[in-house]
Design a protein around this motif. Structure first.
Motif, short mmCIF file in Angstrom:
data_model
loop_
_atom_site.label_atom_id
_atom_site.label_comp_id
_atom_site.label_asym_id
_atom_site.label_seq_id
_atom_site.Cartn_x
_atom_site.Cartn_y
_atom_site.Cartn_z
N SER A 217 -24.61 -23.21 -8.83
CA SER A 217 -24.15 -24.17 -7.82
C SER A 217 -25.32 -24.85 -7.10
CB SER A 217 -23.26 -23.45 -6.80
OG SER A 217 -22.92 -24.29 -5.74
N SER A 218 -26.33 -24.06 -6.69
CA SER A 218 -27.45 -24.61 -5.91
C SER A 218 -28.32 -25.53 -6.75
CB SER A 218 -28.28 -23.47 -5.32
OG SER A 218 -28.78 -22.63 -6.33
N VAL A 219 -28.62 -25.14 -7.99
CA VAL A 219 -29.46 -25.99 -8.85
C VAL A 219 -28.71 -27.26 -9.23
CG1 VAL A 219 -30.67 -26.14 -11.07
CG2 VAL A 219 -30.76 -24.04 -9.76
N TYR A 220 -27.41 -27.13 -9.46
CA TYR A 220 -26.59 -28.29 -9.80
C TYR A 220 -26.63 -29.32 -8.67
CZ TYR A 220 -22.34 -31.01 -10.58
OH TYR A 220 -21.44 -32.04 -10.75
N LYS A 221 -26.48 -28.85 -7.43
CA LYS A 221 -26.49 -29.77 -6.28
C LYS A 221 -27.88 -30.33 -6.02
CE LYS A 221 -22.56 -27.60 -3.96
NZ LYS A 221 -22.14 -26.70 -2.85
N ALA A 222 -28.92 -29.51 -6.23
CA ALA A 222 -30.28 -29.93 -5.91
C ALA A 222 -30.86 -30.89 -6.94
CB ALA A 222 -31.18 -28.70 -5.79
N PHE A 223 -30.59 -30.64 -8.23
CA PHE A 223 -31.29 -31.38 -9.27
C PHE A 223 -30.40 -32.19 -10.21
CE2 PHE A 223 -34.00 -27.62 -8.45
CZ PHE A 223 -35.11 -28.29 -7.95
N VAL A 224 -29.19 -31.71 -10.47
CA VAL A 224 -28.41 -32.28 -11.57
C VAL A 224 -27.39 -33.32 -11.13
CG1 VAL A 224 -26.83 -31.72 -13.47
CG2 VAL A 224 -28.71 -30.19 -12.92
N LEU A 225 -26.69 -33.10 -10.03
CA LEU A 225 -25.56 -33.94 -9.65
C LEU A 225 -25.89 -35.42 -9.62
CD1 LEU A 225 -22.60 -34.06 -8.77
CD2 LEU A 225 -23.35 -33.74 -6.42
N SER A 256 -24.07 -23.06 -19.41
CA SER A 256 -23.56 -24.07 -20.34
C SER A 256 -22.15 -24.49 -19.95
CB SER A 256 -23.56 -23.54 -21.78
OG SER A 256 -22.73 -22.41 -21.90
N THR A 257 -21.43 -23.59 -19.27
CA THR A 257 -20.06 -23.92 -18.88
C THR A 257 -20.02 -25.08 -17.88
OG1 THR A 257 -20.11 -22.20 -17.18
CG2 THR A 257 -19.16 -21.60 -19.29
N VAL A 258 -21.04 -25.14 -17.02
CA VAL A 258 -21.10 -26.24 -16.04
C VAL A 258 -21.35 -27.57 -16.74
CG1 VAL A 258 -22.40 -27.21 -14.11
CG2 VAL A 258 -21.85 -24.79 -14.12
N THR A 259 -22.37 -27.62 -17.60
CA THR A 259 -22.74 -28.89 -18.22
C THR A 259 -21.72 -29.36 -19.25
OG1 THR A 259 -24.22 -27.61 -19.65
CG2 THR A 259 -25.23 -28.78 -17.84
N THR A 260 -21.16 -28.43 -20.03
CA THR A 260 -20.14 -28.84 -21.01
C THR A 260 -18.86 -29.26 -20.31
OG1 THR A 260 -19.50 -26.52 -21.32
CG2 THR A 260 -21.02 -27.45 -22.93
N SER A 261 -18.57 -28.64 -19.17
CA SER A 261 -17.38 -29.06 -18.41
C SER A 261 -17.56 -30.44 -17.79
CB SER A 261 -17.08 -28.03 -17.30
OG SER A 261 -16.74 -26.77 -17.87
N ILE A 282 -24.44 -29.22 -28.04
CA ILE A 282 -25.30 -28.34 -28.85
C ILE A 282 -26.57 -27.99 -28.07
CG2 ILE A 282 -26.65 -28.13 -30.98
CD1 ILE A 282 -24.63 -29.95 -32.35
N GLY A 283 -27.14 -28.99 -27.41
CA GLY A 283 -28.33 -28.75 -26.58
C GLY A 283 -28.03 -27.80 -25.43
N ALA A 284 -26.84 -27.93 -24.84
CA ALA A 284 -26.43 -27.04 -23.75
C ALA A 284 -26.40 -25.58 -24.21
CB ALA A 284 -25.05 -27.45 -23.23
N ASN A 285 -26.00 -25.37 -25.46
CA ASN A 285 -25.97 -24.02 -26.02
C ASN A 285 -27.35 -23.37 -26.04
OD1 ASN A 285 -23.32 -23.35 -26.59
ND2 ASN A 285 -23.74 -22.87 -28.70
N ILE A 286 -28.37 -24.18 -26.33
CA ILE A 286 -29.74 -23.65 -26.35
C ILE A 286 -30.26 -23.46 -24.92
CG2 ILE A 286 -32.14 -24.18 -26.99
CD1 ILE A 286 -31.07 -25.48 -29.52
N GLY A 287 -29.95 -24.38 -24.04
CA GLY A 287 -30.42 -24.30 -22.66
C GLY A 287 -29.94 -23.06 -21.93
N THR A 288 -28.74 -22.59 -22.29
CA THR A 288 -28.17 -21.43 -21.58
C THR A 288 -28.88 -20.12 -21.91
OG1 THR A 288 -26.05 -20.41 -20.97
CG2 THR A 288 -26.44 -20.75 -23.32
N THR A 289 -29.69 -20.10 -22.97
CA THR A 289 -30.38 -18.87 -23.37
C THR A 289 -31.50 -18.48 -22.41
OG1 THR A 289 -31.96 -20.05 -24.81
CG2 THR A 289 -29.90 -19.31 -25.82
N ILE A 290 -31.85 -19.36 -21.49
CA ILE A 290 -32.93 -19.06 -20.55
C ILE A 290 -32.57 -17.88 -19.64
CG2 ILE A 290 -32.20 -20.65 -18.72
CD1 ILE A 290 -35.19 -21.29 -18.27
N THR A 291 -31.25 -17.68 -19.38
CA THR A 291 -30.83 -16.57 -18.51
C THR A 291 -31.20 -15.22 -19.11
OG1 THR A 291 -28.95 -17.97 -17.91
CG2 THR A 291 -28.90 -15.70 -17.14
N ALA A 292 -30.94 -15.07 -20.41
CA ALA A 292 -31.29 -13.82 -21.09
C ALA A 292 -32.80 -13.62 -21.10
CB ALA A 292 -30.75 -13.82 -22.52
#
Length: 370
Positions: A217-225, A256-261, A282-292
């Motif tokens: 939520s915080s990163v989405y509001k700060a950088f993405v929205l 990835s659920t945020v960006t694909t949604s 497809i790119g979102a799928n790769i981006g989500t791996t940063i959490t692991a």
């Protein structure tokens, strides 16, 4: 009045930055607590779960069902990394679970599409956009799961890559409590205060989930929205550009659920075509791996290798499907077909969700254990 209007966004941004920092600290602490709890947990329930995951098919569907239930593959995959780091689960058990988590996470975008169910034309496009993410991950599992099952394709590559990060680490050993992070004093205090490893484990899972939601939520509001609203007119024009932006935004948001949604309303309202939105997903799928990857900070080879497996799964999926228009169009056609059928009979859409994400995984786990 104008000065107030200018100050308000700045305050909101500052608040988002502070929340983002707190979320990162909470995430590190919760993963540390989860790993310690798993290291202390030796009850029969945990052993039954770990025994069940020795069957790779059961492991796959446990990952799918867990992620579908809590709606966060980031929580599931980072938790699996922590369990592997604690030495309570082998790589062979964990890899299929991570694959299942990748399918389970696609439920959110499919559910978002049902907000358009009363608008026939928009619903057709929306559910196609939601389901296409499902189909991409399902196809990737169909290709890579047999390769992993018979040849340990992903595990062996991850093994070798992990060895570059660490030498002289025992891959299959138990969790080494000398690998302490700065939150360990607080972790030890809470663990000793609760004094029941299972309750500590439950608390840690809730904290991981909360941290990821807060971070998202915080990163989405700060950088993405604001940025996403500005660039959605040209980001989907080229396949490669959409793919790169998908990686970037999802890595920033940690979900990835945020960006694909976000893509579902764009497709539903004809802002972008389904075909052009697919590389972004497809790119979102790769981006989500940063959490692991963040969760693997314990620097045990097993944890690092599993984080690499998570990346490789999505990377190879993109490598197989993205460069070839003929193959890339298969999920698009499948999703378009499902969208058309769901509009004709609304029940098909609901049946698809229940069967794919809940009924089939539950039945397969139940009958496999019996």
């Amino acid at each position: 009045m104008e000065l107030y209007d200018q100050e308000q966004p700045v305050k909101n941004k500052t608040k988002s930055y502070v929340l983002m920092l707190l979320a990162i600290l909470l995430f590190i602490f919760s993963i540390d607590l989860l790993t310690v709890a798993m290291g202390q947990l030796n009850n029969s329930v945990a052993n039954d779960i770990l025994m069940a995951t020795k069957n790779p098919f059961v492991s796959l569907f446990i990952g799918l069902l867990m992620t579908a239930l809590i709606q966060s593959s980031s929580t599931v995959t980072s938790s699996i990394v922590a369990i592997v780091a604690a030495g309570n689960m082998s790589m062979e058990q964990a890899v299929p679970m991570v694959m299942g988590a990748n399918i389970g996470t696609t439920l959110t975008s499919t559910l978002v599409s049902f907000s358009y169910i009363m608008k026939k034309k928009q619903f057709k496009r929306a559910i196609s956009a939601g389901i296409i993410h499902d189909f991409f991950n399902i196809i990737t599992v169909f290709i890579l799961f047999p390769l992993e099952y018979y040849f340990q394709f992903l595990s062996k590559i991850a093994h070798k890559l992990a060895s570059f990060f660490l030498t002289n680490e025992n891959y299959s050993g138990t969790f080494n409590y000398n690998n302490k992070v700065f939150t360990r004093p607080l972790t030890d205090w809470i663990s000793e205060t609760i004094h029941i490893p299972f309750l500590t484990l439950v608390l840690a899972i809730f904290l991981v989930f909360g941290a990821i939601k807060l971070l998202s939520s915080s990163v989405y509001k700060a950088f993405v929205l604001d940025s996403f609203q500005e660039i959605n007119n040209f980001v989907f024009k080229k396949t490669n550009l959409a793919f790169i932006y998908g990686i970037f935004f999802t890595a920033a948001v940690q979900s990835s659920t945020v960006t694909t949604s976000l893509v579902v309303p764009l497709v539903a309202n004809k802002k972008v075509s389904l075909k052009k939105s697919f590389p972004f997903i497809i790119g979102a799928n790769i981006g989500t791996t940063i959490t692991a990857a963040i969760a693997a900070f314990y620097k045990t080879e097993a944890a690092i290798a599993l984080a690499i497996v998570h990346f490789l799964f999505n990377f190879f999926g993109a490598l197989i499907i993205l460069p070839f228009p003929g193959i890339r169009n298969i999920p698009v056609r499948m999703a378009t077909y499902m969208g058309a059928k769901s509009v004709q009979t609304r029940f098909i859409g609901f049946a698809y969700i229940l069967l794919t994400f809940f009924i089939i995984p539950f039945l397969l786990i139940y009958f496999s254990n019996n």
